[in-house]
Design a protein around this motif. Structure first.
Motif, mmCIF file in Angstrom:
data_model
loop_
_atom_site.group_PDB
_atom_site.id
_atom_site.type_symbol
_atom_site.label_atom_id
_atom_site.label_comp_id
_atom_site.label_asym_id
_atom_site.label_seq_id
_atom_site.Cartn_x
_atom_site.Cartn_y
_atom_site.Cartn_z
ATOM 1 N N VAL A 76 -8.333 -19.936 3.177
ATOM 2 C CA VAL A 76 -7.252 -19.727 4.141
ATOM 3 C C VAL A 76 -6.521 -18.439 3.779
ATOM 4 O O VAL A 76 -5.958 -18.328 2.686
ATOM 5 C CB VAL A 76 -6.266 -20.911 4.140
ATOM 6 N N PRO A 77 -6.520 -17.437 4.662
ATOM 7 C CA PRO A 77 -5.918 -16.148 4.302
ATOM 8 C C PRO A 77 -4.398 -16.222 4.214
ATOM 9 O O PRO A 77 -3.752 -16.986 4.931
ATOM 10 C CB PRO A 77 -6.366 -15.223 5.439
ATOM 11 N N LEU A 78 -3.855 -15.418 3.329
ATOM 12 C CA LEU A 78 -2.415 -15.225 3.209
ATOM 13 C C LEU A 78 -2.093 -13.826 3.715
ATOM 14 O O LEU A 78 -2.696 -12.845 3.274
ATOM 15 C CB LEU A 78 -1.972 -15.365 1.749
ATOM 16 N N PHE A 79 -1.159 -13.732 4.661
ATOM 17 C CA PHE A 79 -0.749 -12.443 5.207
ATOM 18 C C PHE A 79 0.595 -12.063 4.597
ATOM 19 O O PHE A 79 1.557 -12.824 4.676
ATOM 20 C CB PHE A 79 -0.638 -12.513 6.730
ATOM 21 N N VAL A 80 0.651 -10.883 3.991
ATOM 22 C CA VAL A 80 1.849 -10.430 3.293
ATOM 23 C C VAL A 80 2.218 -9.041 3.798
ATOM 24 O O VAL A 80 1.351 -8.165 3.922
ATOM 25 C CB VAL A 80 1.627 -10.377 1.765
ATOM 26 N N GLU A 81 3.501 -8.851 4.084
ATOM 27 C CA GLU A 81 3.995 -7.525 4.458
ATOM 28 C C GLU A 81 3.587 -6.518 3.385
ATOM 29 O O GLU A 81 3.791 -6.737 2.191
ATOM 30 C CB GLU A 81 5.516 -7.570 4.580
ATOM 31 N N ALA A 82 3.007 -5.408 3.821
ATOM 32 C CA ALA A 82 2.409 -4.466 2.872
ATOM 33 C C ALA A 82 3.406 -3.973 1.831
ATOM 34 O O ALA A 82 3.070 -3.813 0.660
ATOM 35 C CB ALA A 82 1.798 -3.287 3.627
ATOM 36 N N GLY A 83 4.661 -3.736 2.224
ATOM 37 C CA GLY A 83 5.637 -3.201 1.287
ATOM 38 C C GLY A 83 6.297 -4.234 0.402
ATOM 39 O O GLY A 83 7.131 -3.886 -0.434
ATOM 40 N N SER A 84 5.928 -5.513 0.562
ATOM 41 C CA SER A 84 6.592 -6.582 -0.187
ATOM 42 C C SER A 84 5.833 -7.019 -1.432
ATOM 43 O O SER A 84 6.397 -7.682 -2.294
ATOM 44 C CB SER A 84 6.796 -7.812 0.717
ATOM 45 N N LEU A 85 4.567 -6.655 -1.542
ATOM 46 C CA LEU A 85 3.742 -7.163 -2.640
ATOM 47 C C LEU A 85 4.054 -6.429 -3.940
ATOM 48 O O LEU A 85 4.067 -5.202 -3.991
ATOM 49 C CB LEU A 85 2.269 -7.007 -2.286
ATOM 50 N N VAL A 86 4.297 -7.199 -5.000
ATOM 51 C CA VAL A 86 4.593 -6.639 -6.322
ATOM 52 C C VAL A 86 3.397 -6.774 -7.255
ATOM 53 O O VAL A 86 3.072 -5.857 -8.005
ATOM 54 C CB VAL A 86 5.829 -7.334 -6.933
ATOM 55 N N ALA A 87 2.717 -7.924 -7.217
ATOM 56 C CA ALA A 87 1.566 -8.148 -8.099
ATOM 57 C C ALA A 87 0.615 -9.135 -7.443
ATOM 58 O O ALA A 87 1.037 -10.016 -6.688
ATOM 59 C CB ALA A 87 2.020 -8.671 -9.460
#
Length: 229
Positions: free
Chosen positions: A148-159
């Motif tokens: 199941v894919p997780l969609f994350v705002e590109a500028g929010s990912l830290v690690a």
């Protein structure tokens, strides 16, 4: 090591016991040092650290000592425990400090991931130890799923885990995709760390500024300035 990072106060207090050692990657953030002056040693970063941080020097601080670190406006600091078998790849710009004894290695990303993230190199920390992370808003942890894919705002990912599958994407119906920032679609196993603060100029205008109707009524109605706020 004891860390006190009260929200909205703009600083962090760290107490180092005995022979505890801290590697501070932003020496200018150190506003106060209470301890033996010989327990601060500034050193040149390695080439990967210079590239990621755009800085030349880091500070090694040894206890017993107390530190006050200043925070930039709008930034928070959270401490994350890193286990020995961690495979998280960090955006080095978010790392304020890490405890001594941790292993830090540069990881050159695949061409695909480097093109997606626009970062050729990420940093992998192996513990056990602790990392102080700078973020806009608090740090949230989410678990990846292999299917199941997780969609994350590109500028929010830290690690994210080194073995995660990443691609650029949008999701939802056509109207949603037209008004959505680019997302990272991720699958795999293990946790991701993300910062939860966001900026929306349109929403800020709605919250902090008057509407035309309210301003007009305030000016035209008797005592409008009293009753209409």
């Amino acid at each position: 090591m004891r860390v006190d990072a009260p929200p909205n106060l703009g600083h962090v207090r760290i107490d180092l016991d005995g022979e505890e050692t801290l590697q501070l990657l932003h020496p200018k953030a150190l506003l106060a040092f209470h301890g033996d002056p010989r327990h601060r040693e500034d050193r040149f970063m390695d080439l990967s650290g210079m590239y990621r941080k755009r800085k030349l020097i880091k500070s090694e601080l040894r206890g017993p000592a107390s530190l006050i670190l200043g925070m930039m406006p709008g930034c928070l600091m959270e401490v994350v425990d890193i286990p020995e078998d961690s495979n998280l790849l960090f955006d080095f710009r978010h790392v304020l400090f890490y405890t001594d004894g941790m292993t830090m290695k540069s990881r050159v990303q695949t061409f695909k991931n480097a093109w997606i993230t626009r970062e050729l190199v990420r940093m992998r920390f192996s513990g056990p130890g602790r990392i102080g992370l700078l973020s806009s808003g608090s740090i949230a942890t989410l678990q990846l799923d292999p299917y199941v894919p997780l969609f994350v705002e590109a500028g929010s990912l830290v690690a994210y885990p080194e073995n995660a599958s990443i691609k650029l994407s949008v999701y939802g119906n056509p109207l949603a995709t037209q008004h959505m920032n680019v997302q990272w679609e991720m699958t795999g196993t293990g946790p991701i760390l993300m910062q939860t603060g966001f900026r929306d100029s349109a929403l800020e205008d709605q919250i902090h500024k008057d509407s035309i109707v309210r301003r007009t009524l305030r000016e035209l109605l008797p005592f409008g300035g009293v009753y209409i706020r």
